[in-house]
Every structure is written in C-alpha cells, then in structure tokens.
Design an enzyme around this catalytic site. Structure first.
Site, PDB file in Angstrom:
ATOM      1  N   ASN A   8       0.867  -1.143  -0.068  1.00 46.21           N
ATOM      2  CA  ASN A   8       0.033  -0.068   0.185  1.00 46.21           C
ATOM      3  C   ASN A   8       0.780   1.145  -0.031  1.00 46.21           C
ATOM      4  OD1 ASN A   8      -1.970   2.151   0.396  1.00 46.21           O
ATOM      5  ND2 ASN A   8      -2.660   1.330   2.177  1.00 46.21           N
ATOM      6  N   ARG A  10      -2.819  -2.036  -3.238  1.00 47.29           N
ATOM      7  CA  ARG A  10      -3.910  -1.211  -3.211  1.00 47.29           C
ATOM      8  C   ARG A  10      -3.683  -0.337  -3.818  1.00 47.29           C
ATOM      9  NH1 ARG A  10      -5.253   3.050   1.391  1.00 47.29           N
ATOM     10  NH2 ARG A  10      -7.228   3.218   0.938  1.00 47.29           N
ATOM     11  N   HIS A  24     -13.032   2.020   0.568  1.00 49.37           N
ATOM     12  CA  HIS A  24     -13.125   1.295   1.648  1.00 49.37           C
ATOM     13  C   HIS A  24     -13.619  -0.134   1.176  1.00 49.37           C
ATOM     14  CE1 HIS A  24     -13.108   4.501   4.810  1.00 49.37           C
ATOM     15  NE2 HIS A  24     -11.825   4.230   4.475  1.00 49.37           N
ATOM     16  N   ARG A  54     -11.103  14.753   8.323  1.00 51.44           N
ATOM     17  CA  ARG A  54     -11.980  15.381   7.477  1.00 51.44           C
ATOM     18  C   ARG A  54     -13.185  15.562   8.168  1.00 51.44           C
ATOM     19  NH1 ARG A  54     -10.827  10.177   4.193  1.00 51.44           N
ATOM     20  NH2 ARG A  54      -8.709  10.239   3.551  1.00 51.44           N
ATOM     21  N   GLU A  64      -8.166  -5.628   5.451  1.00 52.73           N
ATOM     22  CA  GLU A  64      -8.055  -5.505   3.971  1.00 52.73           C
ATOM     23  C   GLU A  64      -6.988  -6.236   3.374  1.00 52.73           C
ATOM     24  OE1 GLU A  64      -8.468  -2.023   5.995  1.00 52.73           O
ATOM     25  OE2 GLU A  64      -9.377  -0.935   4.187  1.00 52.73           O
TER      26      GLU A  64
END
Ligand code: AMP
Length: 406
Positions: free
Chosen positions: A9, A87, A176, A237, A381
């Site tokens: 990733n 990813r 996601h 965020r 993940e």
C-alpha cells in the site's frame, strides 16, 4: 512451496506492506516506511511481535523498496513470494474488480489520477518500483472503489447536470471496498449464510470512515462520494458540509477552493471539533477527564454516524446484521454504545457486557436480546487484496463457503 503474497500500500510519504501466508491466511511479516520525502525517513519491520526500525539510505520510495527486499532476503522470505498485490484507491468506472497488472491496466490507473490526485500517483510509483524489483512475479491491483461499482444510478449520481457526470466523471464512487468485502465474507461465515443472500449495513470507522449498504451481497450505497471527503465525521476530514461553504469562505476570507479543501481534509473532523486530536482513543481519554472539545467531537461523530447508518438501512432493506469494523469500530465500545443509543427507535440495542468485551482483536455479536443483530468484525483489507492476488495470479481458486461459528 511459494505460498506467500506480498501486499503493498504505497502512499505519497509512506510504503506499507505485509507478507501474507496464504495457507494460514495471516501475515508473517509487516512493515512500514514512513516520512518518505523527509530527511529522517525510516522503515520498521514487525515479525512475531518483534519490531525493528532502520533509517533509510535515501528518503524515497526506491530506497524503501530496496530496504524491504533486502529484509525479505535476510529473513528467507523472498523466495516464497509468488505474487504481489497493490492497494489502489481509485479505479474509476473501469475497474469493477481487482485486475492483473499489465500495460493496459497501468494506463487505466493513470487515467484515474484526476479522480484521486493525492492517492493514485503514489500507488503508481509503488507499482512501477515493484514491477522492477519483482519483475518475474504476477502483480495485481485491488481498488477501493471496485466493490461499489454495483451501486444503482439513484445512489451514485449527484443531482447536477448530467454533462458533469458524462464528461468529467462527477459521481459518487465510494471507498473502503476491500474492508467491506472482508466484512461481507466474515459475516457470511459467522451467520452461516451465503454472501449473495446477505443484507448488511456496515460502518468502517478508522482515521477515514464510511458506511455502506450491502443487499444480496452487493454494495448498493455508501457514504463517501467523488472523493473520500463526503459522509461521516472523520479524524481530520469534515464529512458532509454545505457546498455553499466554498463561496462563503471566499467572500468572507478570500479563501481559494484549494485552501478550503485543505481545511476540510486536514484540519476538520474530530481534530477540528475538539481542537485537541484526530485520534478517537485520545479523545475518549480527554472526554473522560471533562475536556469539552473532546466531548463535542465524539458526540458529533456518533450522531452523524447514526444518521448515516439510518440512511443506509433504506438502501439495504431488511438486514441480517449491522457491522462495526476499522480501528474505532473494533475498539471503541463507547462509540458503538452512543451510536446505537441514537438508533434505538430503529430496533437496535446493545448488550453492554458483550460490547465491552469486543476490543483489541475480539470480534462477535454485541446486541441485546430482541435487537437487530450487531456484529464487530476486525478489518483485514490486506487479506482481501492477497486473496484476489492469489486468485488472479492462478495460485488458488478462492471459494467462500460459509461455516457457522460454534
Ligand atoms: P485505523 O485507521 O483503522 O487504524 O483506526 C485508527 C483509529 O482507531 C484512531 O482514531 C484510533 O484512536 C482508534 N482506536 C484504536 N484503538 C482504539 C481504542 N481502544 N479505543 C478507541 N479508539 C481506538
């Protein structure tokens, strides 16, 4: 036997990786290169609870990749790696599933850069280095957006002129995806029901956070949109705001769209509301000691989450379970309890003892008798990316057979 998959990733200033043992379906080594681009860049490896860190010879992705491969050789793992999975945040409308990387796939990922200018360029750097360092291995891209490509038009469109969608890709994509797919896979196992028959509402709550509705095993709606900024209150965020805010801040403060976007991405959310931290655990500790900002941030986080979950119930229909996953979803009994309190009118209630027990890697049901099922699942993940990689590389044939937990 080559039974390992390396999952990478690659971010703009970091390179995270895991060597997954596909027989045991767990990582045997994980690592993280941080502060790439800064003088004090370093890399950390963790294996069997042992952690070691080294400074990098150069603060760039190439040096991180070199340090990673050197370490894999030293540990004797290099020879066992049979494929590499990457990813990739944005796959636009082209990628509806993971893809074996070739020149055409690379060109399509490149075309999605305008949709994810902060993420896709970094992924491409990682992929290009990996193609060089692991040139004889099959490599796969797994997209955060792919799972949500099943969303119907009424869920993915914004009510803006259709030219903006048709010519500029302005629509909701959702993110996601690998986490939701893993949650779906685990829910099928735990509930002993095939994925294709499951209806779920799922909250992935980490530093980035979103919710999704799954109906008949497919994503039918989610809270993140064109970018990962839409939806829930997150670490830094804002989640949903009135788009009129941009003009308001331009008029009031002469702020550019870029400046406002930076505030909404980096200085808002839990951090902005608390004035203290973006970290949920820290905020819980501060709130317990009476910190007003921490209390305010956590309260808004849970309220917004409950409102979004309620909305996803419309999309999912009669659900088999509500799922909490991600760092906060897995660990914060307080956030789960407060959120479910808001959702009591919709038929949810928690078993307080079961809720308290589900932290630090424990997963399971946490609802009270008579409530709709609520389940905590630990996000994985990396495993989902590794499974796709193994399958596309021809290492395995993946079948997901639901098995009831005893
Ligand atoms: P992730 O991005 O999935 O690694 O999740 C990171 C978030 O999980 C941060 O806000 C952490 O504070 C939060 N988190 C991790 N452990 C706990 C915990 N025990 N209690 C509350 N929040 C936690």
């Amino acid at each position: 036997m080559n039974s390992m998959v390396l999952v990478i990733n690659c971010g703009s200033s970091s390179l995270k990786f895991a060597v997954m043992d596909m027989a045991a379906q767990r990582p045997v080594l994980v690592g993280l290169a941080e502060k790439l681009g800064l003088d004090d860049a370093f890399i950390t490896f963790k294996q069997d609870d042992e952690r070691i860190s080294f400074p990098l010879s150069h603060p760039d992705h190439r040096a991180a990749m070199q340090a990673m491969t050197d370490h894999l050789r030293q540990c004797g793992l290099m020879e066992s790696i049979a494929a590499v999975g990457h990813r990739v945040v944005h796959g636009g409308e082209v990628f509806k599933a993971s893809a074996l990387i070739d020149d055409a796939v690379l060109a399509e990922i490149e075309k999605c850069v305008h949709l994810a200018p902060l993420h896709n360029p970094a992924h491409l750097i990682g992929i290009h280095h990996a193609l060089e360092y692991f040139h004889d291995l099959p490599q796969v891209a797994a997209f955060d957006t792919a799972f949500h490509q099943t969303m119907p038009e009424h869920a993915y469109l914004y009510a803006v002129p259709m030219e903006l969608y048709r010519q500029h890709g302005v629509r909701r994509y959702g993110f996601h995806g690998s986490s939701y797919r893993y949650a779906l896979r685990e829910a099928a196992r735990i509930l002993a029901k095939p994925e294709a028959e499951l209806a779920l509402v799922c909250a992935h709550l980490g530093n980035g956070a979103s919710v999704a509705a799954i109906r008949a095993g497919q994503s039918v709606d989610t809270s993140m949109g064109l970018t990962p900024l839409e939806g829930l209150v997150m670490g830094t965020r804002s989640g949903d705001v009135d788009p009129g805010l941009f003009n308001h801040l331009a008029d009031e403060m002469g702020m550019s769209a870029l400046q406002t976007t930076a505030i909404l991405n980096k200085q808002s959310g839990l951090l902005g509301l608390s004035g203290l931290s973006s970290d949920c655990r820290e905020l819980e500790q501060a709130a317990a000691q009476g910190h007003a900002g921490a209390k305010r941030a956590l309260e808004k986080f849970c309220y917004q989450l409950a409102k979004h979950l309620a909305g996803q119930l419309v999309a999912a229909g009669a659900i088999d379970a509500l799922i909490f996953t991600g760092g906060i979803g897995e660990n914060s009994a307080w956030v789960r309890a407060r959120t479910i309190e808001w959702m009591a009118p919709l038929g949810f209630a928690l078993n307080p003892a079961a809720n308290q027990d589900c932290t630090r890697g424990a997963s399971g049901f946490i609802h009270a008798e008579g409530s709709l099922p609520v389940l905590v699942i630990n996000a994985n993940e990396e495993l989902m990316i590794a499974l796709d990689t193994a399958q596309l590389a021809g290492l395995t044939q993946t079948t997901t057979q639901p098995v009831a937990l005893s």
